[in-house]
Design a protein around this motif. Structure first.
Motif, mmCIF file in Angstrom:
data_model
loop_
_atom_site.group_PDB
_atom_site.id
_atom_site.type_symbol
_atom_site.label_atom_id
_atom_site.label_comp_id
_atom_site.label_asym_id
_atom_site.label_seq_id
_atom_site.Cartn_x
_atom_site.Cartn_y
_atom_site.Cartn_z
ATOM 1 N N TYR A 1 38.199 7.356 7.128
ATOM 2 C CA TYR A 1 39.704 7.101 7.707
ATOM 3 C C TYR A 1 40.515 6.299 7.023
ATOM 4 C CZ TYR A 1 43.140 5.401 11.086
ATOM 5 O OH TYR A 1 43.969 4.732 11.760
ATOM 6 N N PRO B 1 36.798 4.081 9.774
ATOM 7 C CA PRO B 1 37.720 3.221 9.018
ATOM 8 C C PRO B 1 37.210 2.620 7.645
ATOM 9 C CG PRO B 1 37.451 2.030 10.932
ATOM 10 C CD PRO B 1 36.570 3.083 10.837
ATOM 11 N N GLN C 1 43.595 6.966 14.561
ATOM 12 C CA GLN C 1 42.454 7.292 14.274
ATOM 13 C C GLN C 1 42.290 8.646 15.197
ATOM 14 O OE1 GLN C 1 39.602 4.021 13.648
ATOM 15 N NE2 GLN C 1 37.754 5.431 14.168
ATOM 16 N N GLU D 1 44.145 3.981 7.639
ATOM 17 C CA GLU D 1 45.456 3.800 8.696
ATOM 18 C C GLU D 1 46.630 4.581 8.033
ATOM 19 O OE1 GLU D 1 47.520 0.203 10.727
ATOM 20 O OE2 GLU D 1 46.033 -0.185 9.822
ATOM 21 N N TYR E 1 43.412 11.542 13.500
ATOM 22 C CA TYR E 1 42.658 12.008 12.366
ATOM 23 C C TYR E 1 41.391 12.671 12.842
ATOM 24 C CZ TYR E 1 39.112 11.382 8.630
ATOM 25 O OH TYR E 1 38.236 11.397 7.322
ATOM 26 N N ASN F 1 43.263 11.045 2.501
ATOM 27 C CA ASN F 1 43.951 10.950 3.798
ATOM 28 C C ASN F 1 45.460 11.470 3.891
ATOM 29 O OD1 ASN F 1 42.663 9.375 6.138
ATOM 30 N ND2 ASN F 1 41.555 9.294 4.322
#
Length: 326
Positions: free
Chosen positions: A304, A31, A316, A306, A319, A279
């Motif tokens: 990544y 993240p 996640q 959110e 992703y 993203n």
């Protein structure tokens, strides 16, 4: 040393001295923390500690009146609302800044009380708390906007509160226009208006996509506004009962062209938080089954964010799954 530990040459020529080291993860996904910036992390940590002086010092390189991403990092801090009111009352020199941060936090805090549930599933008590917190936000953000008429971020936040409080199109349009007068190409104002146009918020089917296309058409090559087109398709997927609704050649083509004219264009500027733009496109292109998604994931190198993956039950994991499938 850190470059070797974390798999990148952070200390090499041209490296960003403010960049946070990238952690190694088993599946290659990590993240994005504090926009990947040490200064933003310092501001977040100071806010978490209730250290107003530390927050101001860390924010010195940024203009929170125009930087939606950095403001968003602060509004996520739990407990910020418990002490920021004191800064509003006591720090006359920085009152506008404290009002902006407090108002934005009260909107986020209000939504935490309301939850992301559909309106019919929100209890009366949740609505009451939600409204109380948004009322505070409105007062504070309007004062911040009066103190600093050049700022854009209060208007983006006021658009969000207007949507939550169902203030109607006339009020919302006035707030949108106030923001766009300060920057006609502001992406976050456009994104917030895009959400307002969704059927679940009273918009008409297709209205948001039409708005997104017109906005991006007026933007120069390499501009972030391409994200509005990608997000419009993500929102269409959210609104649809058909999980494969974006799996159409014309949609794949439009998203590929939008990506190539925005985030994948040589004129695109990777500003702080650029991974959020990527993203958005990664999710939209993946849902459409476009091979261009692989180019976007490659540039992200496993980073990544959110949003907008939070629309999925396991963000996640989703992703990572799309990334691995390409």
């Amino acid at each position: 040393m850190f470059g070797k530990l974390f798999g990148r040459g952070e200390e090499g020529p041209g490296a960003d001295p403010h960049a946070l080291p990238v952690p190694r993860r088993k599946n290659g996904v990590h993240p994005l923390r504090a926009l990947g910036d040490r200064r933003v992390l310092a501001a977040v940590e100071a806010a978490d500690a209730g250290d107003w002086e530390g927050v101001k010092e860390a924010l010195a390189p940024f203009d929170l009146g125009r930087d939606h991403q950095v403001l968003g990092q602060l509004t996520d801090v739990d407990g910020l609302q418990d002490w920021i009111g004191l800064a509003v009352e006591e720090d006359k020199e920085h009152r506008a800044l404290a009002l902006l941060i407090s108002g934005a936090r009260h909107i986020k805090w209000g939504w935490e009380a309301r939850t992301a549930a559909r309106a019919v599933h929100v209890t009366q008590e949740q609505w009451r708390v939600f409204r109380e917190r948004l009322d505070i936000a409105e007062r504070q953000l309007f004062e911040a906007a009066e103190l600093r008429p050049d700022w854009i971020t209060p208007w983006r936040q006021l658009l969000t509160s207007a949507r939550g409080m169902s203030l109607g199109p006339t009020v919302s349009e006035a707030r949108r226009d106030a923001g766009l007068r300060r920057d006609p190409l502001d992406v976050e104002i456009h994104l917030e208006w895009l959400y307002r146009l969704q059927p679940r918020w009273g918009g008409q089917p297709g209205e948001a996509l039409e708005f997104a296309r017109a906005a991006f058409a007026a933007a120069p090559d390499g501009h972030r506004l391409g994200c509005v087109v990608a997000m419009a398709y993500v929102e269409e997927w959210v609104e649809s009962d058909d999980g494969d609704c974006l799996q159409q050649p014309r949609i794949r083509t439009e998203l590929r062209q939008a990506a190539e004219r925005s985030i994948l264009h040589h004129a695109y500027e990777r500003r702080l938080g650029w991974q959020g733009d990527y993203n958005i496109f990664a999710m939209a292109l993946s849902l459409a089954g476009s091979s261009t998604a692989s180019n976007v994931f490659r540039e992200l190198e496993g980073t990544y964010t959110e949003w907008p993956w939070t629309y999925m039950s396991e963000p996640q994991k989703a992703y990572a799954g799309f990334r691995k499938a390409l």
